[in-house]
Design a protein around this motif. Structure first.
Motif, PDB file in Angstrom:
ATOM      1  N   ARG A 197       1.570   2.955  -3.554  1.00 35.14           N
ATOM      2  CA  ARG A 197       0.480   3.678  -3.912  1.00 35.14           C
ATOM      3  C   ARG A 197       0.555   5.153  -4.261  1.00 35.14           C
ATOM      4  N   ARG A 198      -0.151   5.782  -5.144  1.00 35.46           N
ATOM      5  CA  ARG A 198      -0.109   7.357  -5.258  1.00 35.46           C
ATOM      6  C   ARG A 198      -1.311   7.544  -4.499  1.00 35.46           C
ATOM      7  N   GLU A 220       0.944  -1.214  -0.040  1.00 33.33           N
ATOM      8  CA  GLU A 220      -0.085   0.022   0.004  1.00 33.33           C
ATOM      9  C   GLU A 220       0.981   1.403   0.170  1.00 33.33           C
ATOM     10  N   GLY A 237      -4.722   6.604  -5.895  1.00 37.11           N
ATOM     11  CA  GLY A 237      -4.935   5.078  -5.823  1.00 37.11           C
ATOM     12  C   GLY A 237      -4.404   4.439  -6.907  1.00 37.11           C
ATOM     13  N   SER A 238      -3.981   4.895  -7.962  1.00 41.43           N
ATOM     14  CA  SER A 238      -3.182   4.244  -9.170  1.00 41.43           C
ATOM     15  C   SER A 238      -1.710   3.743  -8.591  1.00 41.43           C
ATOM     16  N   PRO A 239      -1.340   2.862  -9.185  1.00 40.88           N
ATOM     17  CA  PRO A 239       0.057   2.300  -8.811  1.00 40.88           C
ATOM     18  C   PRO A 239       1.275   3.000  -9.383  1.00 40.88           C
ATOM     19  N   ARG A 240       2.051   3.001  -8.954  1.00 35.92           N
ATOM     20  CA  ARG A 240       3.388   3.727  -9.753  1.00 35.92           C
ATOM     21  C   ARG A 240       3.902   2.747 -10.717  1.00 35.92           C
TER      22      ARG A 240
END
Length: 67
Positions: A55-56, A52, A59-62
Motif C-alpha cells: 500500500r501507498r 499491507e 492508503g490507496s493500492p498501487r
C-alpha cells in the motif's frame, strides 16, 4: 404458472445448510492441533503484512503502472 413453494420446507432446508456450513467452519477452526493452528495464524499474519506492504502512504493500492 409456477408451482407453489412450501415455505416450511424452504426454511428448514436453509437452516440445515447454514448448520452444515457452521459445522464445517468449526471443524476447520477447532479441529486442528495447537501447532497447526499457530502455524496457520502465523501464515495469515505474514500474508496480511505482505499485502499491507504494497500500500501507498495515502492508503490507496498501487496499480501496475506505478500511479
Amino acid at each position: 404458472m409456477a408451482d407453489p413453494i412450501n415455505l416450511n420446507r424452504f426454511r428448514k432446508t436453509k437452516a440445515r445448510k447454514q448448520a452444515r456450513e457452521d459445522a464445517d467452519r468449526n471443524a476447520v477452526l477447532y479441529g486442528l492441533p495447537k501447532a497447526e493452528t499457530a502455524r496457520a495464524r502465523a501464515e495469515a499474519e505474514r500474508i496480511a503484512r505482505l499485502h499491507e506492504g504494497g500500500r501507498r502512504e495515502d492508503g490507496s493500492p498501487r496499480d501496475e503502472t506505478g500511479h
